[in-house]
Design a protein around this motif. Structure first.
Motif, PDB file in Angstrom:
ATOM      1  N   SER A 107      10.782  37.011  20.747  1.00 40.53           N
ATOM      2  CA  SER A 107       9.948  38.074  20.961  1.00 40.53           C
ATOM      3  C   SER A 107       8.413  37.681  21.550  1.00 40.53           C
ATOM      4  CB  SER A 107       9.548  38.950  19.657  1.00 40.53           C
ATOM      5  OG  SER A 107       9.015  38.078  18.644  1.00 40.53           O
ATOM      6  N   VAL A 108       8.027  36.500  21.634  1.00 38.91           N
ATOM      7  CA  VAL A 108       6.829  35.931  21.833  1.00 38.91           C
ATOM      8  C   VAL A 108       7.042  35.178  23.064  1.00 38.91           C
ATOM      9  CG1 VAL A 108       4.818  34.367  21.327  1.00 38.91           C
ATOM     10  CG2 VAL A 108       5.863  35.870  19.493  1.00 38.91           C
ATOM     11  N   ARG A 109       7.962  34.265  23.523  1.00 34.77           N
ATOM     12  CA  ARG A 109       8.171  33.213  24.442  1.00 34.77           C
ATOM     13  C   ARG A 109       8.972  34.035  25.742  1.00 34.77           C
ATOM     14  NH1 ARG A 109       9.197  27.381  22.794  1.00 34.77           N
ATOM     15  NH2 ARG A 109       8.206  27.140  24.626  1.00 34.77           N
ATOM     16  N   ASP A 110       8.799  33.503  26.664  1.00 32.53           N
ATOM     17  CA  ASP A 110       9.801  33.704  28.000  1.00 32.53           C
ATOM     18  C   ASP A 110      11.097  33.263  27.394  1.00 32.53           C
ATOM     19  OD1 ASP A 110      10.981  32.602  30.436  1.00 32.53           O
ATOM     20  OD2 ASP A 110       9.636  33.580  31.159  1.00 32.53           O
ATOM     21  N   TYR A 111      11.889  34.220  27.924  1.00 35.76           N
ATOM     22  CA  TYR A 111      13.315  34.092  27.511  1.00 35.76           C
ATOM     23  C   TYR A 111      14.056  32.845  28.049  1.00 35.76           C
ATOM     24  CZ  TYR A 111      14.781  34.693  32.479  1.00 35.76           C
ATOM     25  OH  TYR A 111      14.847  34.629  33.863  1.00 35.76           O
ATOM     26  N   ILE A 131       0.425  26.297  18.192  1.00 39.52           N
ATOM     27  CA  ILE A 131       1.180  27.775  17.954  1.00 39.52           C
ATOM     28  C   ILE A 131      -0.015  28.569  17.775  1.00 39.52           C
ATOM     29  CG2 ILE A 131       3.136  26.580  16.744  1.00 39.52           C
ATOM     30  CD1 ILE A 131       2.460  27.749  14.331  1.00 39.52           C
ATOM     31  N   MET A 132       0.291  30.070  18.106  1.00 38.88           N
ATOM     32  CA  MET A 132      -0.576  30.959  17.965  1.00 38.88           C
ATOM     33  C   MET A 132      -0.288  31.778  16.640  1.00 38.88           C
ATOM     34  SD  MET A 132      -0.491  32.708  21.565  1.00 38.88           S
ATOM     35  CE  MET A 132       1.181  32.520  21.247  1.00 38.88           C
ATOM     36  N   LEU A 133      -1.154  32.055  15.861  1.00 36.36           N
ATOM     37  CA  LEU A 133      -1.083  32.873  14.694  1.00 36.36           C
ATOM     38  C   LEU A 133      -1.570  34.376  15.086  1.00 36.36           C
ATOM     39  CD1 LEU A 133      -2.593  30.642  11.683  1.00 36.36           C
ATOM     40  CD2 LEU A 133      -0.149  30.769  12.781  1.00 36.36           C
ATOM     41  N   GLY A 134      -1.162  35.240  14.234  1.00 36.88           N
ATOM     42  CA  GLY A 134      -1.363  36.751  14.198  1.00 36.88           C
ATOM     43  C   GLY A 134      -0.303  37.375  15.137  1.00 36.88           C
ATOM     44  N   CYS A 135       0.984  36.666  15.322  1.00 36.09           N
ATOM     45  CA  CYS A 135       2.245  37.412  16.040  1.00 36.09           C
ATOM     46  C   CYS A 135       3.143  37.820  15.134  1.00 36.09           C
ATOM     47  CB  CYS A 135       2.925  36.161  16.844  1.00 36.09           C
ATOM     48  SG  CYS A 135       1.799  35.505  18.129  1.00 36.09           S
ATOM     49  N   GLY A 136       2.982  37.631  13.626  1.00 38.24           N
ATOM     50  CA  GLY A 136       3.766  38.310  12.842  1.00 38.24           C
ATOM     51  C   GLY A 136       4.677  37.413  11.981  1.00 38.24           C
ATOM     52  N   LYS A 166      -3.218  45.689  27.345  1.00 42.57           N
ATOM     53  CA  LYS A 166      -2.270  46.719  26.629  1.00 42.57           C
ATOM     54  C   LYS A 166      -0.807  46.290  27.139  1.00 42.57           C
ATOM     55  CE  LYS A 166      -5.834  50.082  25.953  1.00 42.57           C
ATOM     56  NZ  LYS A 166      -5.791  49.855  24.363  1.00 42.57           N
ATOM     57  N   LYS A 167      -0.633  45.551  27.930  1.00 41.64           N
ATOM     58  CA  LYS A 167       0.878  45.287  28.477  1.00 41.64           C
ATOM     59  C   LYS A 167       1.479  44.084  27.731  1.00 41.64           C
ATOM     60  CE  LYS A 167       0.176  46.635  33.413  1.00 41.64           C
ATOM     61  NZ  LYS A 167       0.061  45.868  34.739  1.00 41.64           N
ATOM     62  N   HIS A 168       0.575  43.567  26.982  1.00 38.99           N
ATOM     63  CA  HIS A 168       1.209  42.206  26.122  1.00 38.99           C
ATOM     64  C   HIS A 168       1.554  42.700  24.716  1.00 38.99           C
ATOM     65  CE1 HIS A 168      -0.616  40.292  29.666  1.00 38.99           C
ATOM     66  NE2 HIS A 168       0.141  39.319  29.230  1.00 38.99           N
ATOM     67  N   MET A 169       2.239  42.015  23.864  1.00 41.67           N
ATOM     68  CA  MET A 169       2.343  42.438  22.743  1.00 41.67           C
ATOM     69  C   MET A 169       1.173  42.423  21.714  1.00 41.67           C
ATOM     70  SD  MET A 169       3.892  38.947  20.924  1.00 41.67           S
ATOM     71  CE  MET A 169       2.967  37.998  19.945  1.00 41.67           C
ATOM     72  N   PRO A 170       0.995  43.428  20.881  1.00 40.62           N
ATOM     73  CA  PRO A 170      -0.208  43.660  20.139  1.00 40.62           C
ATOM     74  C   PRO A 170      -0.396  42.462  18.970  1.00 40.62           C
ATOM     75  CG  PRO A 170       1.600  45.175  19.541  1.00 40.62           C
ATOM     76  CD  PRO A 170       2.080  44.350  20.612  1.00 40.62           C
ATOM     77  N   VAL A 171      -1.404  42.218  18.389  1.00 39.67           N
ATOM     78  CA  VAL A 171      -1.938  41.418  17.548  1.00 39.67           C
ATOM     79  C   VAL A 171      -1.192  41.982  16.303  1.00 39.67           C
ATOM     80  CG1 VAL A 171      -3.511  40.186  16.125  1.00 39.67           C
ATOM     81  CG2 VAL A 171      -3.910  40.591  18.770  1.00 39.67           C
ATOM     82  N   SER A 172      -0.532  41.129  15.501  1.00 47.45           N
ATOM     83  CA  SER A 172       0.142  41.449  14.181  1.00 47.45           C
ATOM     84  C   SER A 172      -0.858  41.439  13.111  1.00 47.45           C
ATOM     85  CB  SER A 172       1.136  40.688  13.685  1.00 47.45           C
ATOM     86  OG  SER A 172       1.712  40.866  12.520  1.00 47.45           O
ATOM     87  N   GLU A 173      -1.751  40.422  13.250  1.00 54.53           N
ATOM     88  CA  GLU A 173      -2.865  40.340  12.092  1.00 54.53           C
ATOM     89  C   GLU A 173      -4.207  39.433  12.635  1.00 54.53           C
ATOM     90  OE1 GLU A 173      -2.688  37.692   8.374  1.00 54.53           O
ATOM     91  OE2 GLU A 173      -0.655  37.192   9.197  1.00 54.53           O
ATOM     92  N   TYR A 174      -5.236  39.476  12.387  1.00 57.98           N
ATOM     93  CA  TYR A 174      -6.232  38.627  12.435  1.00 57.98           C
ATOM     94  C   TYR A 174      -6.349  37.553  11.202  1.00 57.98           C
ATOM     95  CZ  TYR A 174      -7.502  41.368  16.372  1.00 57.98           C
ATOM     96  OH  TYR A 174      -7.359  41.949  17.646  1.00 57.98           O
ATOM     97  N   VAL A 175      -5.998  36.252  11.634  1.00 60.87           N
ATOM     98  CA  VAL A 175      -6.167  35.350  10.392  1.00 60.87           C
ATOM     99  C   VAL A 175      -7.578  35.101  10.243  1.00 60.87           C
ATOM    100  CG1 VAL A 175      -5.117  33.140   9.777  1.00 60.87           C
ATOM    101  CG2 VAL A 175      -3.654  34.680  11.319  1.00 60.87           C
ATOM    102  N   THR A 176      -7.820  35.008   8.681  1.00 61.02           N
ATOM    103  CA  THR A 176      -8.944  34.542   8.415  1.00 61.02           C
ATOM    104  C   THR A 176      -9.313  32.801   8.435  1.00 61.02           C
ATOM    105  OG1 THR A 176      -8.610  34.065   6.119  1.00 61.02           O
ATOM    106  CG2 THR A 176      -8.895  36.379   6.636  1.00 61.02           C
TER     107      THR A 176
END
Length: 181
Positions: A75-79, A107-112, A143-153
């Motif tokens: 869901s995050v990366r290129d197929y 890695i990125m956090l906040g993707c779920g 707005k075309k990209h996936m939304p942020v799931s959460e903002y990590v503290t």
């Protein structure tokens, strides 16, 4: 005038240029012999020859970002990308590179992702022999990209940093990272 001791080379995004980009880095290492070379590379679709060409080119840091935890790859990366292939590339690079060459991933956090998935990812990265791992907060670029799931503290980032250091990973993080996919 600003001077730097580092030459930062990043990957090309067109898959047909992967092999040519590995040759480019090979030659850059000779042209810029007085600089330290950090190269952020694609997974070369797992092509061992391309990984070897880059890993043995004399660079100082071989970087390839796995981007997210294994469970969110599709869901995050290129197929065309996948977690196992990325881990294998990092493992190959570490095995092929000269002693002292660092391997790095991010890695990125906040993707779920869940904390358990993050910790498992850190363990897999460590087991692949990766020296440096960084985390960043995913920020939705448009707005075309996936939304942020959460903002990590900042506190959560600090907990992951401590855990990474305990795992003998040199660990860094930044609160802002962007994904353009």
């Amino acid at each position: 005038m600003l001077y730097s001791r580092w030459l930062f080379l990043t990957k090309v995004t067109s898959s047909y240029l992967y092999i040519k980009s590995s040759y480019c880095l090979f030659f850059a290492s000779y042209i810029f012999c007085c600089l330290q070379i950090f190269s952020l590379v694609p997974d070369f679709r797992g092509d061992k020859e391309c990984v070897e060409r880059v890993a043995t080119s004399g660079l100082d840091v071989f970087a390839h970002n796995i981007e997210t935890v294994e469970e969110l790859q599709r869901s995050v990366r290129d197929y065309r990308a996948n977690f196992k292939q990325s881990i294998d590339v990092l493992r190959m690079a570490k095995a092929m590179a000269a002693p002292g060459t660092l391997t790095k991933t991010s890695i990125m956090l906040g993707c779920g992702e869940t904390p358990a998935q993050i910790i498992r990812t850190m363990e897999l990265v460590r087991d692949a022999g990766v020296d440096v791992m960084t985390f960043g907060q995913y920020m939705r670029p448009t707005k075309k990209h996936m939304p942020v799931s959460e903002y990590v503290t900042p506190e959560a980032f600090e907990e992951y940093r401590k855990l990474g250091m305990d795992m003998v990973l040199f660990f860094g993080f930044g609160l802002l990272n962007f994904l353009f996919c």
